[in-house]
Design an enzyme around this catalytic site. Sequence first.
Site, PDB file in Angstrom:
ATOM      1  N   GLU A  92      -5.746  -7.734  -1.426  1.00 36.96           N
ATOM      2  CA  GLU A  92      -6.249  -7.880  -0.183  1.00 36.96           C
ATOM      3  C   GLU A  92      -7.760  -7.472  -0.467  1.00 36.96           C
ATOM      4  O   GLU A  92      -7.972  -6.519  -1.261  1.00 36.96           O
ATOM      5  CB  GLU A  92      -5.956  -6.780   0.807  1.00 36.96           C
ATOM      6  CG  GLU A  92      -4.429  -7.022   1.307  1.00 36.96           C
ATOM      7  CD  GLU A  92      -4.155  -5.936   2.261  1.00 36.96           C
ATOM      8  OE1 GLU A  92      -4.916  -5.436   2.964  1.00 36.96           O
ATOM      9  OE2 GLU A  92      -2.720  -5.891   2.528  1.00 36.96           O
TER      10      GLU A  92
ATOM     11  N   GLU B 126       0.759  -1.096  -0.005  1.00 37.49           N
ATOM     12  CA  GLU B 126      -0.048   0.126   0.049  1.00 37.49           C
ATOM     13  C   GLU B 126       0.928   1.320   0.094  1.00 37.49           C
ATOM     14  O   GLU B 126       0.737   2.110   0.851  1.00 37.49           O
ATOM     15  CB  GLU B 126      -0.964  -0.016   1.146  1.00 37.49           C
ATOM     16  CG  GLU B 126      -2.162  -0.987   0.967  1.00 37.49           C
ATOM     17  CD  GLU B 126      -2.983  -1.122   2.114  1.00 37.49           C
ATOM     18  OE1 GLU B 126      -2.772  -0.637   2.911  1.00 37.49           O
ATOM     19  OE2 GLU B 126      -4.259  -1.485   1.740  1.00 37.49           O
TER      20      GLU B 126
END
Length: 476
Positions: free
Chosen positions: A374, A183
């Site tokens: 995810e 991320e």
Amino acid sequence: MTNKGFRKDFLWGGATAANQFEGAYNEDGKGLTIADISPGGKLRMPLLFSGDFPLEIDREKYIYPNHQGIDFYHRYKEDIALFAEMGFKTFRMSISWARIFPNGDDQEPNEAGLAFYDQVIDELLKYNIEPTITISHYETPLHLVKEYGGWKNKKLIAFFEKYARTILERYGKKVTYWMTFNEINTAIMGSFFTTAMRNATEADNFQALHNQFVASSLATKIAKEINPAIKMGCMSIYATMYAYDSNPGTVMAREEKNRLFNYFCNDLQVRGEYPSYALAYFENKGIEIEWTEEELAIIKAHTVDYLSFSYYMSTTVSIDPKHRDKQIQGNFFGGVKNPFLEVSEWGWEVDPVGLRLALCDLYGRYGVPLYISENGLGAIDTPDENFVINDDYRIDYLKRHMAEMKKAVVLDGVDLIAYTPWGCIDLVSASTGEMSKRYGFIYVDLDDQGNGDMSRHKKKSFDWYKEVIRTNGEEI
Ligand code: BGP
């Protein structure tokens, strides 16, 4: 819909991060990381964003659930056997940098740390589960913060390069799928987890990102030298972004937010260049990034093979002042409450169609294989006295997202290669440090106060997901 969509070699699996589930935070020579001093509990995010917490463990004031995690460090065989029973094709895990280089700038790696991951990887391969390794998932060694000030310091590039080389040399012949920074785009908002910096300016955040782009490209270069078959990916949060209304001003505000959050890091890592909107943004904001021609050439030459992203929710942009008090918070970002969407128990908006939009958008823009690294629902599970957990809400969430994934593949022609729902086994939440925010197919008997024997129990979703994998997504 037919099953013709998902590739035969589609990688079904689950995702985790070392700091959220390994535990053993100070065993076998591991050094402290930024995750080890990040306070747990609901105040975690405000603290991390304000920078108002010590760079050391203070047990008088705070709790640190990550220290014991769910003890994967000692229970990995049992856990991997359960993943194998579900039929996992891949398992996304991260390596803790400080298990390998305890301070981050050490001369020699810690053999005990390397040996631990040898065992985990071999255990996965024993069941034909392909590991997907994130090189850095929210755990820069603490020493690199104290001594060097975190990622805005260019010295971290070389430390990371050495760490990446060490693990790629050790595991790169056995492991095909890798990701560099988890991320990475959360650095734009100044996430401590990503930048390892407190009280940073916007310019510092972009400098930190630049340094990570260089580090990421160097890791890609090294990977290909070691084993050309390695697939290296980038990893960002993607938040499908809606304009609240058709006011052109709202649409423009959405455009500005969208490109910085959803595209900027991918533009760098997939296309290898600073996009013109970013250069204009830096200029207008007076942001000067220190970069060299050589660094820009490295970023250009060593782009990623695939793009991975986390997707939990969408977000909505409005410029209407009357929406100021209708703000809603989510995974590192917030927006205006979307009247068409429900929210999870943690207030994250649930939007399966938003995932199809994400896939179409990213594939249309970049044309490289996509990996959903995810996705999932953080929810409270209430087991009965025999640990039976009927998590129909989780099945429903995943089912609806998978149905949209399938449409993206079958109807939109997207090349989707993998799906690894987050926290396939319950683990410590990144945003709140809680155990009670559970994502898993496997329940772990542990509560927010640390009570429980950490025994593992299959939830109803365990058998459901097993069937999804067995039929390659035909039975969703
Ligand atoms: C992502 C992180 C993960 C993970 C997940 C769920 O942002 O990459 O580490 O934790 O979000 O978030 P949370 O644990 O806050 O529910």
